[in-house]
Scaffold this motif. Structure first.
Motif, PDB file in Angstrom:
ATOM      1  N   GLU A 124      40.380  25.818  33.649  1.00 52.55           N
ATOM      2  CA  GLU A 124      40.013  27.436  33.655  1.00 52.55           C
ATOM      3  C   GLU A 124      40.858  28.458  32.887  1.00 52.55           C
ATOM      4  OE1 GLU A 124      37.658  29.361  35.933  1.00 52.55           O
ATOM      5  OE2 GLU A 124      36.827  27.078  35.560  1.00 52.55           O
TER       6      GLU A 124
ATOM      7  N   ALA B  50      38.219  32.741  25.443  1.00 54.59           N
ATOM      8  CA  ALA B  50      37.225  33.784  25.561  1.00 54.59           C
ATOM      9  C   ALA B  50      38.086  35.150  25.125  1.00 54.59           C
ATOM     10  CB  ALA B  50      36.651  33.879  26.850  1.00 54.59           C
TER      11      ALA B  50
ATOM     12  N   SER C 292      40.175  31.740  40.057  1.00 55.21           N
ATOM     13  CA  SER C 292      40.116  31.879  38.607  1.00 55.21           C
ATOM     14  C   SER C 292      39.234  33.135  38.532  1.00 55.21           C
ATOM     15  CB  SER C 292      39.630  30.641  37.863  1.00 55.21           C
ATOM     16  OG  SER C 292      39.602  30.873  36.669  1.00 55.21           O
TER      17      SER C 292
ATOM     18  N   ARG D 124      40.715  36.048  27.008  1.00 53.11           N
ATOM     19  CA  ARG D 124      41.244  37.023  27.980  1.00 53.11           C
ATOM     20  C   ARG D 124      42.356  35.982  28.460  1.00 53.11           C
ATOM     21  NH1 ARG D 124      38.328  40.543  30.748  1.00 53.11           N
ATOM     22  NH2 ARG D 124      40.354  41.005  31.255  1.00 53.11           N
ATOM     23  N   ASP D 125      43.526  36.136  27.522  1.00 51.56           N
ATOM     24  CA  ASP D 125      44.755  35.758  28.078  1.00 51.56           C
ATOM     25  C   ASP D 125      45.387  36.236  29.298  1.00 51.56           C
ATOM     26  OD1 ASP D 125      44.555  34.411  25.677  1.00 51.56           O
ATOM     27  OD2 ASP D 125      46.624  34.541  24.916  1.00 51.56           O
TER      28      ASP D 125
ATOM     29  N   ASP E 252      35.949  34.731  35.607  1.00 48.25           N
ATOM     30  CA  ASP E 252      34.761  34.641  34.454  1.00 48.25           C
ATOM     31  C   ASP E 252      35.333  35.594  33.493  1.00 48.25           C
ATOM     32  OD1 ASP E 252      34.007  37.147  35.163  1.00 48.25           O
ATOM     33  OD2 ASP E 252      32.148  36.270  35.974  1.00 48.25           O
ATOM     34  N   PRO E 253      35.035  35.594  32.360  1.00 49.15           N
ATOM     35  CA  PRO E 253      35.566  36.269  31.138  1.00 49.15           C
ATOM     36  C   PRO E 253      35.492  37.910  31.364  1.00 49.15           C
ATOM     37  CG  PRO E 253      34.447  34.683  30.022  1.00 49.15           C
ATOM     38  CD  PRO E 253      34.197  34.490  31.621  1.00 49.15           C
TER      39      PRO E 253
ATOM     40  N   ALA F  18      44.109  34.556  32.166  1.00 48.06           N
ATOM     41  CA  ALA F  18      44.525  33.037  32.139  1.00 48.06           C
ATOM     42  C   ALA F  18      45.913  32.935  32.922  1.00 48.06           C
ATOM     43  CB  ALA F  18      44.400  32.432  30.773  1.00 48.06           C
TER      44      ALA F  18
ATOM     45  N   LEU G  18      39.484  30.652  29.469  1.00 47.22           N
ATOM     46  CA  LEU G  18      39.828  32.212  29.642  1.00 47.22           C
ATOM     47  C   LEU G  18      40.429  32.609  28.137  1.00 47.22           C
ATOM     48  CD1 LEU G  18      40.549  32.609  33.251  1.00 47.22           C
ATOM     49  CD2 LEU G  18      38.572  33.818  31.864  1.00 47.22           C
ATOM     50  N   ARG G  19      41.315  31.697  27.691  1.00 50.03           N
ATOM     51  CA  ARG G  19      42.000  31.939  26.438  1.00 50.03           C
ATOM     52  C   ARG G  19      41.217  31.908  25.372  1.00 50.03           C
ATOM     53  NH1 ARG G  19      46.339  28.170  28.823  1.00 50.03           N
ATOM     54  NH2 ARG G  19      47.873  29.618  29.766  1.00 50.03           N
TER      55      ARG G  19
END
Length: 279
Positions: free
Chosen positions: A170, A177, A203, A179-180, A205-206, A183, A174-175
């Motif tokens: 997960e 995508a 978790s 989205r650190d 989603d982006p 993450a 995200l990374r």
């Protein structure tokens, strides 16, 4: 050596069944360990011992695969499960597992488990098509005795390893995508807060929407049954927008996954597995 047609059409004896079951599990252990063997040679040796034809021996191997399928176990590649459940053969498989429970409880060496310290990609595929097939009557006893869902639930280390794999996946997704920020917010809830939340991992989603993930892990195949607590089932109904059940399978060799979304009874047949007794 027994003539090849001496036993044509006759029932297999318990001795013959024990021989072919033992041979099957020996080949399976070699395959799981990545060690070569020649099926034709093994077939010829069984022919010499039993007088059974090559085709009859191969068909019995496929029957054994079908029993193992119902027990949530791996079977030998090339011996596709063939559902012809003869009581004597089922009893033979039961005798073998009873003598060596490790082949059911821990069929693959822990050394072959994935290195969970490094984030690795997790490949998702479509969930199996729900068939809701009843367990054949002849298999009911052996499935109760060697319940694959209970086996996996008892293996707490397996469950923890599966959760860890999903936790890292997960974060990694995200990374990738971009989205650190999200993450860094992924939490392993069952470890940080303990069991009881109704899910294991929080978790996203982006787009930032919550993914509340319950992880179920097996070393068995895609259709291996699993246990779901009443708390988990109830939470899936409370938060159908966010609850996700991630099923990891073939975990000790080549972990793969699929995802189920509520309502769960659309995808799986839910059966009561425990009774609560109060005074």
């Amino acid at each position: 050596m027994i003539a090849s047609n001496a036993l044509t059409g006759s029932d297999w004896t318990d001795r013959e069944i024990d021989l072919i079951v033992a041979d099957y599990f020996d080949m399976l252990s070699l395959e799981l360990a990545g060690r070569p063997f020649v099926k034709a040679q093994r077939n010829a040796q069984l022919h010499d011992l039993t007088g059974r034809s090559r085709g009859s021996i191969e068909f019995k191997h496929q029957n054994i695969s079908a029993v193992l399928y119902r027990l949530g176990m791996r079977w030998i590649a090339g011996y596709k499960p063939m559902a012809n459940f003869q009581r004597a053969l089922v009893d033979g498989v039961e005798r073998h597992i009873a003598r060596d429970p490790a082949v059911f409880e821990n069929p693959v060496s822990a050394a072959s488990s994935p290195d969970l310290q490094e984030p690795q990609p997790l490949f998702f595929e479509a969930p199996p098509v729900a068939a809701f097939e009843a367990v054949p009557t002849v298999l009911e006893r052996i499935v109760r005795k060697f319940d694959p869902a209970l086996r996996d639930a008892r293996n707490r280390q397996l469950g923890k390893d599966g959760e860890e794999r999903v936790f890292f996946a997960e974060q990694s997704g995200l990374r990738v995508a971009g989205r650190d920020d999200l993450a860094r917010k992924v939490r392993w809830v069952s470890v940080e807060d303990g069991d009881g939340a109704g899910y294991d991992i929080r978790s996203f989603d982006p787009a930032g929407r919550e993914r509340l993930i319950e992880v179920k892990t097996t070393t068995g195949h895609k259709q291996t049954p699993f246990l779901l607590s009443e708390n988990e089932r109830a939470f899936s109904e409370e938060r159908p927008d966010a609850f996700r059940l991630v099923r990891l399978f073939d975990f000790a060799r080549q972990p793969r996954a699929f995802e189920l979304t509520p309502p769960l009874d659309r995808s799986v047949l839910l059966k009561a597995a425990i009774w609560r007794a109060e005074f």
